[in-house]
Structures are given as C-alpha cells and as structure tokens.
Design a protein around this motif. Structure first.
Motif, PDB file in Angstrom:
ATOM      1  N   CYS A 154       0.886  -1.495  -0.005  1.00 45.98           N
ATOM      2  CA  CYS A 154       0.024  -0.183  -0.039  1.00 45.98           C
ATOM      3  C   CYS A 154       0.771   1.182  -0.035  1.00 45.98           C
ATOM      4  O   CYS A 154       0.274   2.275  -0.969  1.00 45.98           O
ATOM      5  N   LEU A 211      -0.665   4.504  -0.439  1.00 51.19           N
ATOM      6  CA  LEU A 211      -1.002   5.273   1.344  1.00 51.19           C
ATOM      7  C   LEU A 211       0.594   5.908   0.958  1.00 51.19           C
ATOM      8  O   LEU A 211       1.134   6.026   0.158  1.00 51.19           O
ATOM      9  N   CYS A 244      -2.708  -1.980   7.752  1.00 54.59           N
ATOM     10  CA  CYS A 244      -3.751  -2.762   7.626  1.00 54.59           C
ATOM     11  C   CYS A 244      -4.063  -2.583   8.802  1.00 54.59           C
ATOM     12  O   CYS A 244      -5.967  -3.038   8.866  1.00 54.59           O
ATOM     13  N   ASN A 260      -5.374  -1.325  10.950  1.00 55.32           N
ATOM     14  CA  ASN A 260      -5.837   0.654  11.401  1.00 55.32           C
ATOM     15  C   ASN A 260      -7.406   0.082  10.314  1.00 55.32           C
ATOM     16  O   ASN A 260      -8.085   0.843  10.533  1.00 55.32           O
ATOM     17  N   TYR A 261      -7.514  -0.586   9.178  1.00 54.50           N
ATOM     18  CA  TYR A 261      -8.447  -0.146   8.022  1.00 54.50           C
ATOM     19  C   TYR A 261      -9.746  -0.753   8.733  1.00 54.50           C
ATOM     20  O   TYR A 261     -10.485   0.673   8.518  1.00 54.50           O
ATOM     21  N   GLU A 262      -9.731  -1.596   9.532  1.00 54.81           N
ATOM     22  CA  GLU A 262     -11.116  -2.176  10.034  1.00 54.81           C
ATOM     23  C   GLU A 262     -11.017  -2.134  11.607  1.00 54.81           C
ATOM     24  O   GLU A 262     -12.584  -2.374  11.859  1.00 54.81           O
TER      25      GLU A 262
END
Length: 489
Positions: free
Chosen positions: A220, A225, A258, A260-262
């Motif tokens: 990313c 990102l 990732c 922190n993504y969900e």
C-alpha cells in the motif's frame, strides 16, 4: 504493474495506451491521483490554476511548480523544471483545481518562491536524464561501501541523481543520529555532484523499495498510501488477533498499516457489548469472560478450574448482570448451541483415484500372457522329463489333440475343394500326415503350423514313428444325384 505499451513519445508527450499516464493499474506512476475534474470545463471568467504537480523517479517524490509559460500541459507529459544549480526532468502528475487540495494536504503555500516550469522536455533533456539515471545503481553500491568503511550505523535506501547530474540525493534510515560530515566530503569527491542527505522512516523506505505483501497485493505504501499513522498492538487486541510479532509485522519491520483499516468498524461493534461483564455469578460458581465473538455477537465464559467454555448472547449476559446487582444468582447460564453451518459442497463426481485406476483391458491381456507362459513352462518341463527317461515325448496332450482335430474338421467343412485335391493326388496323404505326426522330436506348439502341413503330400516317414493313426472323422455324405428329366413317364 504497468502495461507494456506505456512510454514517452516525441517531445515528452505520453504514448502507448493514450490514457495520458493515468491508467487504472497505477503502474505508470506511483501514488497518482485521479483527476475527476479534468473533463469539467471552467467558467469563462476563471483561469486555470497555474501551479502543477510534478513527480520524479516514477512517483517516489513529488513537488509543485508554477507554469509561467501558460502552456496547456496534460497529465503524463515530461517537463523540464528548475533544479538545484541546473534543471531537472519530471512527469506531470496533476493539473487544475485539485492541485489546491494537494497543496493544502501537504501544507505547501502558494508563495513567489515556488520553482518554475521551464519548458517541455526536449530529446536532449531526456537523453541526458537517461544517462544520469543509469548511474544510480552503481552510485548506491559505492555509497553503501563507503558508509560501511567509515563505520556509520546507517542504511542507504535509494540514490536519486538530478537530470543534469549536478546534484545527488541520498535517502537513508538510521535508529540514532549519524555524523555524516566526513561522509559528505567523500561522496562529493567521488560522484562530483552536490550531495544532500535525507533521512526517512522504515515505512517510507518500504514504499521506495516496493514489494508484495502477505495479502498477495503490491504494498500500500508504494501504490496509494501517503499518510502513515501510528499503529500499536491495541488495534490487534480489539480485533481478537493473536499478538504474534512475526505475523503482525510488514516488510518494513513495523506493525502493518492495514491493522487500522477495519479498526473503526470493530470499535463500533464493541459498543453493543457490556463493559462490566468480565465476571458473572451463578449458583454453580463464578464464570470468567474468555473472548468476544464480534461477528456472531456472542460472549464466551468458563468456570474457574474448568476448560469448558459456554457461549452466551449479549442479552443473556445483561440479564445475569442485572440479577447479580440485585443479589440473585441464576441457576444456569443458558448457553447457546453454536452450529457451524457449512454450505454443502456439490458433488461434481470427482475423486482422488491416484493409484486406484485399473484398466480391465490391460489386466486381461497381462493375465492371458501369464497363463500362456505358465502353460509353456509346464509343457517344457514335461518334455524335459520324458527326454531324461529315454522315451519319446508324446505328440500332443489329449486336450491339444482334441482341439487340433476339431480345427481340422472345421477346416475341411469350409474348404471341401482342398480335400478333393488332396484325395486326387493320393489317398495316402492323410496317412502321411498322421505318420509324420508320430515322428520323434518336439511336439507342435503353434496354430500356424497346421495349415502348412496340409498343403500337399510329403514323404512318408511311417517307418520311423510306428503305425499311422486311423482317421476317426465321420464320412462325408455323397451328394444326391440330380433327377433325370428325360426319364419322365
């Protein structure tokens, strides 16, 4: 992951897929921005924004320049801009009103000190840039060797040389402060350019190097990102992930971005769970909370000294907590039966038959061959025994004699002309054949020898083998005489 047709055409204009460097794959330019205002015309009174965004080194570095020439520049064009004591060549990555938002995001101010766009890149500019870019790999290897010889605790990630070769930027990572005053002098004399040392973090280094993540996709940080937020193990605990440093770390050695993504979705789902339900009391004892199943909205409890876990719904846990506040202990937990309903897989008729395949036709052929070999060996053994005893081997076994006789009878029925010919030549032909069969020697072993022996008379050898065998075949019926039409009446 760029398409094969991407490239630069005449005078720096993009060629290939004709998407002007903004293809959806993202491989033409890393960290690119989709210009959704490109096809929307501006009002007559409004002039286009005179600052453009230019990317260098395939998108790893971006900067803003003022278009003082008022030329219409498309995304993907190669332009020559002001550099340090010279010029540099980059790719137009964004134009128009969205540049204002990008400047605000990066906290860049619109001041007169912004560098200018000189011209569209010519063939000489592009050739000179290509020559200097070819030196970057060798420069990176030499710079790492020099830093190691000086004993500096630093790691060089990338070397970027300006298009005209007058400046070289060294990107490095280090845990502590590094005194590279002596290193700069060595670099300046070695590469004959102005040296700039720029320290970056581990995540920026991974974005420059690139690679494939554990998910199977490109990193990313090297594709889209640009803002790196802090990640800690609390995010993994909220998502019920095992605290395994090897699995939670990315290629940069830090916790994966990732995680922190969900995280916000998990935090919203956890609001439905009661916070003061770590322990609940029943008549059987105190049950402790083991885990929360966010997807099924269940809370798992187990009694002290027992490994069995009981899943409870959120509503049931709240009821038990309300009864415990009143001093009441329920008799049972009323656990829910968790059924893992797996979808039935359709039987497509496939099976693992490795080592189980049997071809009947091949098996029959092999069995017949084995049986023939056994019969031949038995016959050979019988012949050898008779020879050792001093006698003569029999002409054929009884079964072989019967089968040979039957074949001979069938042959005579289907070919009466051949028999008549033999009878015309001499009546002793049959006796000759019979006498010949009683001669001493090896018995017959093949079917093909029988027709050869029936073709004409052979010299009589009855004296050698003994008396000939009698012909046991039934006599053939004589044809009926045709009626004579002349004797009527």
């Amino acid at each position: 992951m760029a398409c094969a047709g991407c490239g630069t055409g005449v005078e720096g204009k993009p060629s290939g897929c004709k998407s002007n460097g903004g293809c959806s794959t993202g491989g033409c330019n890393r960290l690119n921005v989709f210009d959704w205002l490109s096809n929307i015309p501006l009002g007559d009174s409004l002039a286009p924004f005179d600052i453009i965004e230019v990317s260098f080194n395939n998108g790893s570095r971006k900067d803003f320049f003022r278009n003082v020439t008022k030329q219409h520049l498309d995304k993907g064009e190669m332009v020559t801009v002001e550099g340090v004591s010279g010029f540099d060549v980059g790719t137009v990555s964004l134009t128009g009103e969205l540049v204002k938002l990008q400047m605000k995001k990066r906290r860049a101010e619109d001041t007169p000190e912004i560098k200018k766009v000189l011209r569209r890149s010519s063939n000489d500019d592009l050739q000179r840039m290509a020559d200097n870019k070819a030196r970057e790999k060798d420069a990176l290897i030499k710079s790492r060797a020099i830093a190691r010889n000086l004993g500096l605790e630093m790691k060089l990630a990338e070397v970027e040389i300006q298009a005209d070769g007058r400046k070289a930027t060294f990107f490095y990572t280090a845990d502590d402060r590094v005194d590279f005053r002596e290193l700069i002098k060595v670099y300046a004399s070695e590469f004959r350019a102005k040296v700039e040392m720029r320290q970056i973090g581990a995540r920026q280094e991974a974005g420059k190097v690139g690679g494939i993540g554990s998910c199977g996709r490109e990193l990313c940080c090297s594709t889209w990102l640009s803002d790196f937020k802090s990640v800690n193990t609390t995010a993994a605990r909220y998502q019920n992930l095992s605290i395994n440093q090897a699995k939670l770390s990315g290629q940069c050695g830090r916790l994966k971005c990732c995680l922190n993504y969900e995280l916000d979705t998990y935090l919203d789902a956890l609001k439905e769970f009661p916070e003061d339900a770590d322990t609940i009391e029943t008549s059987s004892g105190v049950a402790n909370l083991q885990k929360r199943d966010i997807f099924k909205s269940l809370m798992w409890y187990s009694y002290e000294g027992s490994n069995k876990q009981y899943p409870l719904t959120i509503t049931r846990v709240k009821e038990i907590r309300q009864l415990n506040r009143q001093g009441i202990k329920p008799e049972e937990l009323k656990a829910v039966e968790v059924v893992t309903a797996k979808p039935k897989e359709a039987d497509l008729g496939f099976a693992d038959v490795v080592g189980q395949i049997s071809l009947k036709s091949l098996e029959k052929t092999v069995q017949k061959r084995k049986q023939k070999d056994k019969d031949r060996q038995k016959q050979q053994k019988a012949t050898d025994q008779q020879q050792k005893q001093g006698g003569h081997p029999k002409n054929e076994p009884k079964q072989e004699q019967k089968s040979a006789q039957q074949r001979h009878e069938r042959h005579e029925r289907h070919h009466p002309d051949r028999k008549n010919k033999q009878e015309g030549r001499g009546g002793g032909g049959n006796q000759q054949r019979q006498g010949q069969g009683q001669q001493g020697g090896q018995p017959k072993q093949g079917r093909e020898q029988q027709p050869r022996q029936e073709q004409g008379p052979k010299p009589q050898n009855q004296g050698q083998g003994g008396q000939p065998k009698q012909d046991r075949r039934p006599p053939r019926h004589k044809p009926r005489p045709k009626p004579d039409n002349n004797n009527k009446g």
